[in-house]
Design a protein around this motif. Structure first.
Motif, PDB file in Angstrom:
ATOM      1  N   UNK A   6       0.790  -1.209   0.026  1.00 18.05           N
ATOM      2  CA  UNK A   6       0.020   0.032  -0.180  1.00 18.05           C
ATOM      3  C   UNK A   6       0.842   1.209   0.110  1.00 18.05           C
ATOM      4  N   UNK A   7       0.385   2.347  -0.523  1.00  8.96           N
ATOM      5  CA  UNK A   7       1.041   3.662  -0.327  1.00  8.96           C
ATOM      6  C   UNK A   7      -0.091   4.716  -0.014  1.00  8.96           C
ATOM      7  N   UNK A  43      -1.415   7.730   2.445  1.00  5.64           N
ATOM      8  CA  UNK A  43      -0.774   8.723   3.220  1.00  5.64           C
ATOM      9  C   UNK A  43      -2.239   9.601   3.796  1.00  5.64           C
ATOM     10  N   UNK A  44      -1.958  10.349   4.731  1.00 13.63           N
ATOM     11  CA  UNK A  44      -2.898  11.254   5.431  1.00 13.63           C
ATOM     12  C   UNK A  44      -3.710  11.918   4.094  1.00 13.63           C
ATOM     13  N   UNK A  45      -5.155  12.091   4.290  1.00 12.24           N
ATOM     14  CA  UNK A  45      -5.605  12.884   3.358  1.00 12.24           C
ATOM     15  C   UNK A  45      -5.633  14.144   4.196  1.00 12.24           C
ATOM     16  N   UNK A  46      -5.576  15.296   3.317  1.00 10.10           N
ATOM     17  CA  UNK A  46      -5.451  16.495   3.893  1.00 10.10           C
ATOM     18  C   UNK A  46      -6.545  17.581   3.318  1.00 10.10           C
ATOM     19  N   UNK A  47      -7.229  17.056   2.315  1.00  6.99           N
ATOM     20  CA  UNK A  47      -8.334  17.733   1.707  1.00  6.99           C
ATOM     21  C   UNK A  47     -10.016  17.313   2.465  1.00  6.99           C
ATOM     22  N   UNK A  48     -10.575  17.527   1.312  1.00  7.86           N
ATOM     23  CA  UNK A  48     -12.234  17.470   1.641  1.00  7.86           C
ATOM     24  C   UNK A  48     -12.614  15.880   1.926  1.00  7.86           C
ATOM     25  N   UNK A  77      -5.322   7.908   2.005  1.00  3.16           N
ATOM     26  CA  UNK A  77      -5.613   7.812   0.655  1.00  3.16           C
ATOM     27  C   UNK A  77      -4.602   7.101  -0.052  1.00  3.16           C
ATOM     28  N   UNK A 109      -1.741   7.199  -2.832  1.00  6.26           N
ATOM     29  CA  UNK A 109      -1.141   8.040  -3.647  1.00  6.26           C
ATOM     30  C   UNK A 109      -0.032   7.625  -4.855  1.00  6.26           C
ATOM     31  N   UNK A 110       0.062   6.512  -4.766  1.00  7.45           N
ATOM     32  CA  UNK A 110       0.855   5.918  -5.879  1.00  7.45           C
ATOM     33  C   UNK A 110       0.082   4.383  -6.558  1.00  7.45           C
ATOM     34  N   UNK A 111       0.322   3.381  -5.708  1.00  5.05           N
ATOM     35  CA  UNK A 111      -0.383   2.108  -5.983  1.00  5.05           C
ATOM     36  C   UNK A 111      -0.728   1.214  -4.932  1.00  5.05           C
ATOM     37  N   UNK A 124      -5.660  13.869  -9.937  1.00  5.82           N
ATOM     38  CA  UNK A 124      -4.328  14.632 -10.074  1.00  5.82           C
ATOM     39  C   UNK A 124      -3.345  13.654 -10.132  1.00  5.82           C
ATOM     40  N   UNK A 125      -3.786  12.296  -9.856  1.00  9.78           N
ATOM     41  CA  UNK A 125      -2.514  11.159  -9.977  1.00  9.78           C
ATOM     42  C   UNK A 125      -2.788  10.229 -11.233  1.00  9.78           C
ATOM     43  N   UNK A 127      -0.072   8.345 -12.845  1.00 11.95           N
ATOM     44  CA  UNK A 127       0.035   6.879 -12.216  1.00 11.95           C
ATOM     45  C   UNK A 127      -0.733   5.909 -13.168  1.00 11.95           C
TER      46      UNK A 127
END
Lengths: 129, 176
Positions: free
Chosen positions: B30-31, B33-38, B46, B48-50, B73-74, B77
């Motif tokens: 898993x990749x 990371x913390x979500x920082x938006x809505x 969420x 962020x890579x795969x 935005x990804x 990938x």
């Protein structure tokens, strides 16, 4: 969409810090702070570069670096460095939710770049507490 | 023994990471990371890579599963991950505001890949009061000139994820 945003004071701190980094090394031409989930927060580029796209890419590459380290039974990925024919891109985490990326030409000394970036990340972590 | 690479995509929160964790025979990669938006209101982390997982089919065929990040935005990938892929699973979260638009966004963005391979659509959270009927998905897809298998799934259930994979593998074999 609500996104992570610096206060005016924090943004001013970042811009001062970025200027110090540029002054320390002529080779640095881009500094970017983004969130770990890929949003740009603050930047200073002396060349035109797509901050939003780079932010998403930096978050992906740092997450991959961390995951690769764990899969290889290593811990705490500190940096991801992209070394290429035109220079270096060094990415490191600032606390839990932010990432610092420093982009430099081949004129950069990698050790120096490391040092400047690490010091900046430490100052940012202390300021953005 | 052959190996195949399948891709799982869909909007954030649709269950891509959960699906791979539910069926992978090895600890999933898993990749997150913390979500920082809505999205933080819905989930704390969420991809962020795969994501990555693997399983073995009854006939001994090895399946490598790659989950994409959901956010547009990804999309860089998405292009990287479909390389060498043989099939695509699109998960659609029916509790989101416009699941039909979500589906078409992924169909459009993976159009080049889809032209070369097969797709199966998995509908999640279909018990949501505002969820479109399955028939609406069929007619919406048909109106864009496509015919695709659509399955209602609970992505937390291994059997349901297996159903999607088997449907995709069968479609791939049928289209050979």
């Amino acid at each position: 969409m609500s996104q992570y945003k610096f206060s005016e004071r924090s943004e001013a701190f970042c811009q001062d810090l970025f200027q110090n980094m540029f002054d320390t090394s002529d080779a640095i031409y881009g500094i970017l702070i983004s969130t770990v989930d890929g949003h740009d927060v603050s930047k200073s580029f002396s060349r035109d570069m797509p901050a939003a796209k780079l932010s998403a890419m930096m978050s992906a590459i740092l997450a991959l670096g961390e995951t690769i380290a764990v899969e290889a039974e290593q811990q705490q990925c500190r940096y991801v460095i992209v070394e290429n024919s035109d220079g270096y891109i060094l990415t490191l985490k600032i606390k839990d939710k932010l990432i610092l990326s420093v982009i430099a030409t081949t004129q950069a000394n990698l050790g120096m770049l490391h040092s400047v970036s690490r010091n900046a990340a430490e100052k940012l972590a202390a300021q953005l507490r | 023994m052959s190996e195949i690479k399948l891709i799982i995509t869909g909007p954030p929160g649709a269950g891509k990471t959960t699906a791979i964790a539910a069926i992978s025979e090895t600890a999933p990669v898993k990749t997150d990371t913390h979500t920082t938006d809505d999205l933080a209101a819905v989930k704390e982390q969420t991809t962020v890579a795969m994501d990555f997982g693997e399983l073995t089919l009854d006939d001994g065929q090895k399946v490598f599963l790659y989950g994409t990040p959901g956010q547009r935005r990804f999309e860089f990938m998405w292009k990287i991950l479909v390389e060498g892929g043989l099939g695509l699973i699109i998960l659609v979260d029916c509790s989101r505001p416009d699941p039909l638009a979500d589906l078409h966004m992924y169909l459009d963005n993976f159009a080049d890949f889809i032209r070369q391979t097969s797709v199966v659509v998995g509908l999640t959270r279909t018990d949501h009061p505002d969820a479109p009927a399955v028939a609406e998905f069929y007619s919406s897809i048909e109106s864009s000139g496509r015919v695709l298998p659509i399955l209602e799934v609970d992505i937390r259930e291994r059997e349901d994820v297996a159903l999607l994979i088997n449907a995709l593998v069968s479609t791939l074999e049928f289209s050979r």
